[in-house]
Write a protein that holds these residues in place. Structure first.
Motif, PDB file in Angstrom:
ATOM      1  N   GLU A 175      29.550  45.894  27.679  1.00  0.00           N
ATOM      2  CA  GLU A 175      28.439  44.958  27.485  1.00  0.00           C
ATOM      3  C   GLU A 175      27.117  45.616  27.865  1.00  0.00           C
ATOM      4  N   GLU A 176      26.113  45.450  27.026  1.00  0.00           N
ATOM      5  CA  GLU A 176      24.803  46.034  27.301  1.00  0.00           C
ATOM      6  C   GLU A 176      23.825  45.033  27.886  1.00  0.00           C
ATOM      7  N   ARG A 177      24.099  43.725  27.684  1.00  0.00           N
ATOM      8  CA  ARG A 177      23.162  42.708  28.156  1.00  0.00           C
ATOM      9  C   ARG A 177      23.799  41.724  29.126  1.00  0.00           C
ATOM     10  N   VAL A 178      24.946  42.095  29.650  1.00  0.00           N
ATOM     11  CA  VAL A 178      25.636  41.214  30.604  1.00  0.00           C
ATOM     12  C   VAL A 178      26.055  42.019  31.825  1.00  0.00           C
ATOM     13  N   ILE A 179      25.730  41.496  32.999  1.00  0.00           N
ATOM     14  CA  ILE A 179      26.158  42.068  34.273  1.00  0.00           C
ATOM     15  C   ILE A 179      27.187  41.123  34.885  1.00  0.00           C
ATOM     16  N   PHE A 180      28.368  41.637  35.200  1.00  0.00           N
ATOM     17  CA  PHE A 180      29.417  40.834  35.832  1.00  0.00           C
ATOM     18  C   PHE A 180      29.425  41.149  37.331  1.00  0.00           C
ATOM     19  N   GLY A 181      29.412  40.107  38.147  1.00  0.00           N
ATOM     20  CA  GLY A 181      29.380  40.362  39.582  1.00  0.00           C
ATOM     21  C   GLY A 181      29.999  39.242  40.388  1.00  0.00           C
ATOM     22  N   GLY A 182      30.289  39.549  41.643  1.00  0.00           N
ATOM     23  CA  GLY A 182      30.805  38.545  42.567  1.00  0.00           C
ATOM     24  C   GLY A 182      32.312  38.408  42.515  1.00  0.00           C
ATOM     25  N   ARG A 183      32.797  37.470  43.304  1.00  0.00           N
ATOM     26  CA  ARG A 183      34.230  37.257  43.507  1.00  0.00           C
ATOM     27  C   ARG A 183      34.967  36.954  42.213  1.00  0.00           C
ATOM     28  N   LEU A 184      34.383  36.119  41.345  1.00  0.00           N
ATOM     29  CA  LEU A 184      35.057  35.718  40.111  1.00  0.00           C
ATOM     30  C   LEU A 184      34.752  36.683  38.970  1.00  0.00           C
ATOM     31  N   GLY A 185      33.537  37.183  38.923  1.00  0.00           N
ATOM     32  CA  GLY A 185      33.165  38.114  37.865  1.00  0.00           C
ATOM     33  C   GLY A 185      33.870  39.445  37.978  1.00  0.00           C
ATOM     34  N   GLU A 186      34.248  39.801  39.216  1.00  0.00           N
ATOM     35  CA  GLU A 186      34.937  41.075  39.444  1.00  0.00           C
ATOM     36  C   GLU A 186      36.388  40.882  39.861  1.00  0.00           C
ATOM     37  N   TYR A 187      36.842  39.623  39.908  1.00  0.00           N
ATOM     38  CA  TYR A 187      38.218  39.281  40.294  1.00  0.00           C
ATOM     39  C   TYR A 187      38.624  40.036  41.557  1.00  0.00           C
ATOM     40  N   LYS A 188      37.843  39.771  42.621  1.00  0.00           N
ATOM     41  CA  LYS A 188      38.045  40.505  43.861  1.00  0.00           C
ATOM     42  C   LYS A 188      37.719  39.584  45.028  1.00  0.00           C
ATOM     43  N   TYR A 189      38.559  39.635  46.074  1.00  0.00           N
ATOM     44  CA  TYR A 189      38.218  38.879  47.275  1.00  0.00           C
ATOM     45  C   TYR A 189      37.103  39.625  47.996  1.00  0.00           C
ATOM     46  N   TYR A 190      35.992  38.928  48.205  1.00  0.00           N
ATOM     47  CA  TYR A 190      34.818  39.535  48.818  1.00  0.00           C
ATOM     48  C   TYR A 190      34.444  38.792  50.095  1.00  0.00           C
ATOM     49  N   ASP A 191      34.244  39.509  51.198  1.00  0.00           N
ATOM     50  CA  ASP A 191      33.529  38.927  52.314  1.00  0.00           C
ATOM     51  C   ASP A 191      32.057  38.827  51.928  1.00  0.00           C
ATOM     52  N   MET A 192      31.319  37.968  52.637  1.00  0.00           N
ATOM     53  CA  MET A 192      29.925  37.732  52.251  1.00  0.00           C
ATOM     54  C   MET A 192      29.079  39.001  52.270  1.00  0.00           C
TER      55      MET A 192
ATOM     56  N   TYR B 285      40.771  32.206  45.533  1.00  0.00           N
ATOM     57  CA  TYR B 285      41.295  33.531  45.849  1.00  0.00           C
ATOM     58  C   TYR B 285      41.978  34.143  44.629  1.00  0.00           C
ATOM     59  N   PRO B 286      41.506  35.290  44.167  1.00  0.00           N
ATOM     60  CA  PRO B 286      42.243  36.005  43.126  1.00  0.00           C
ATOM     61  C   PRO B 286      43.634  36.383  43.624  1.00  0.00           C
ATOM     62  N   VAL B 287      44.620  36.284  42.750  1.00  0.00           N
ATOM     63  CA  VAL B 287      45.985  36.691  43.095  1.00  0.00           C
ATOM     64  C   VAL B 287      46.108  38.170  42.732  1.00  0.00           C
ATOM     65  N   ASN B 288      45.854  39.020  43.719  1.00  0.00           N
ATOM     66  CA  ASN B 288      45.729  40.450  43.431  1.00  0.00           C
ATOM     67  C   ASN B 288      47.069  41.168  43.413  1.00  0.00           C
ATOM     68  N   ASP B 289      48.005  40.668  42.597  1.00  0.00           N
ATOM     69  CA  ASP B 289      49.249  41.404  42.430  1.00  0.00           C
ATOM     70  C   ASP B 289      49.114  42.338  41.225  1.00  0.00           C
ATOM     71  N   GLU B 290      50.161  43.111  40.973  1.00  0.00           N
ATOM     72  CA  GLU B 290      50.072  44.126  39.920  1.00  0.00           C
ATOM     73  C   GLU B 290      49.860  43.511  38.541  1.00  0.00           C
ATOM     74  N   LYS B 291      50.521  42.392  38.296  1.00  0.00           N
ATOM     75  CA  LYS B 291      50.388  41.735  36.994  1.00  0.00           C
ATOM     76  C   LYS B 291      48.949  41.316  36.728  1.00  0.00           C
ATOM     77  N   ASN B 292      48.337  40.653  37.697  1.00  0.00           N
ATOM     78  CA  ASN B 292      46.971  40.169  37.501  1.00  0.00           C
ATOM     79  C   ASN B 292      45.950  41.301  37.517  1.00  0.00           C
ATOM     80  N   GLN B 293      46.200  42.329  38.311  1.00  0.00           N
ATOM     81  CA  GLN B 293      45.283  43.470  38.301  1.00  0.00           C
ATOM     82  C   GLN B 293      45.294  44.186  36.953  1.00  0.00           C
ATOM     83  N   GLY B 294      46.482  44.273  36.358  1.00  0.00           N
ATOM     84  CA  GLY B 294      46.567  44.868  35.025  1.00  0.00           C
ATOM     85  C   GLY B 294      45.826  44.051  33.993  1.00  0.00           C
ATOM     86  N   LEU B 295      45.958  42.732  34.088  1.00  0.00           N
ATOM     87  CA  LEU B 295      45.262  41.838  33.166  1.00  0.00           C
ATOM     88  C   LEU B 295      43.753  41.912  33.373  1.00  0.00           C
ATOM     89  N   TYR B 296      43.331  41.913  34.655  1.00  0.00           N
ATOM     90  CA  TYR B 296      41.898  42.010  34.936  1.00  0.00           C
ATOM     91  C   TYR B 296      41.319  43.298  34.362  1.00  0.00           C
TER      92      TYR B 296
END
Length: 373
Positions: free
Chosen positions: A333-350, A312-323
């Motif tokens: 990035e032109e050749r990298v796609i970031f996605g998902g719970r860890l790539g976007e630092y976000k709690y995601y339902d399926m 679980y990402p710790v979605n407080d203000e400090k970590n959101q600023g860092l993210y």
């Protein structure tokens, strides 16, 4: 020309859905997975003929018809309805908070009575809530907070509710009906045969390497593919140049029990602070199992440390600023796609992970993902 069109880092739902669309377009994909199995946190394991959710309960629910049709094109779903129960020092309460909960707690029978009690208790907090405790009391009153919110939340976060920011709890569902269905979504269920059925379908036609750490051989793997789809932790990708993001992790203890039915429901939450685990999962109930034995899993929240699985990402203000600093780098990035719970630092339902991957597939492949399935 490179060997692969896409290098997929991680094999969870985001990577799987993207890979599925890529394969429909005839694209070649290499999947790199650090673990010894594919599927990320929805991976199941067959134990005594029971599909055990290895990384905690995963109950599929969505109101997005296109997502529901997509997953049903991959596997048949059963009619499982999530109706967890809360155990507070031996007292059993239905969740979400509904008339069954209030009737048990206050020996009442009407919505009018329940609403009057809750509204009176909510008055305790005047002005803007200063922390999570005040926010929760403002939403559901003191008694529900003390019995069904406080201990569970403190175990999840490893901190006192008075030390947690109010915004962590934006709402707590209160229903003045006798309805134990936890989700309001139009569709819910569990894939018959477990989530591995879906995972196998999503990665059909891909080359897969397990036990592989992309970041340890980044230059080599980048040379093999035109584009990288990265679903690992975004701060690790950039070698923690701005500092480390924080996570909460989980520890699981599973046991096979020589009885047919241990707790009578798939999920029981333990909401007192003294019980060290947050819930017990009895896996057979997800698929209405009739096996002579059962498998239960106790779930313990723990402070994440290097080497642990970040849940679980710790979605407080400090970590959101860092993210946001990392997200700004990722956007260039032109050749990298970031996605998902860890790539976007976000709690995601399926379903939201699937939606996100569908949207990206539509953007990349120029397809209408709403009709692709």
């Amino acid at each position: 020309m490179k060997k692969y069109d896409y290098i997929l880092v991680g094999s969870g739902l985001y990577a799987g859905v993207f890979a599925w669309y890529a394969r429909q377009k005839g694209k070649s994909c290499l999947v790199l997975e650090k673990r010894d199995h594919i599927g990320g946190n929805i991976c199941c394991e067959d134990v005594e003929g029971i599909h055990v959710h290895r990384y905690g309960a995963h109950i599929f629910h969505t109101s997005n018809k296109k997502v529901w049709e997509f997953v049903n094109s991959l596997a048949e779903f059963n009619r499982y309805t999530n109706s967890p129960v809360a155990n507070y020092k031996g007292e059993m309460y239905n969740m979400p908070f509904n008339m069954n909960t209030f009737s048990k707690m206050w020996n009442i029978s009407s919505p009018k009575e329940a609403k009057a009690i809750i509204e009176e208790q909510k008055k305790e907090i005047q002005g803007e809530p200063k922390n999570l405790e005040e926010q929760a009391i403002r939403l559901v009153g003191r008694e529900i907070y003390e019995k069904l919110v406080k201990g569970y939340t403190e175990k999840q976060w490893g901190r006192d509710c008075k030390e947690l920011p109010a915004f962590i709890i934006r709402r707590l569902p209160v229903r003045y009906t006798y309805d134990n269905n936890y989700f309001n979504d139009l569709y819910q269920g569990i894939p018959i045969g477990g989530y591995n059925v879906i995972i196998q379908r999503l990665f059909e036609g891909c080359d897969i390497k397990m036990g592989e750490d992309y970041l340890e051989n980044k230059e080599y793997y980048d040379s093999l593919g035109e584009t990288v789809v990265y679903t690992g932790t975004i701060d690790a990708y950039y070698n923690y140049c701005f500092g480390r993001l924080e996570y909460r992790s989980l520890r699981f203890e599973s046991e096979i029990r020589g009885e047919e039915n241990y707790q009578g429901v798939a999920v029981v939450n333990y909401t007192d602070r003294e019980t060290p685990f947050t819930r017990i999962i009895e896996h057979k109930h997800f698929e209405f199992g009739t096996q002579s034995k059962t498998v239960i899993t106790r779930e313990y929240p723990v402070t994440w440390q290097e080497g642990m699985e970040p849940y679980y990402p710790v979605n407080d203000e400090k970590n959101q600023g860092l993210y946001q600093k990392y997200a700004d780098l990722a956007a260039k990035e032109e050749r990298v796609i970031f996605g998902g719970r860890l790539g976007e630092y976000k709690y995601y339902d399926m379903d939201k992970v699937i939606e996100s991957a569908m949207k990206k597939a539509e953007e990349v492949f120029g397809i209408n993902s709403s009709s692709a399935c």
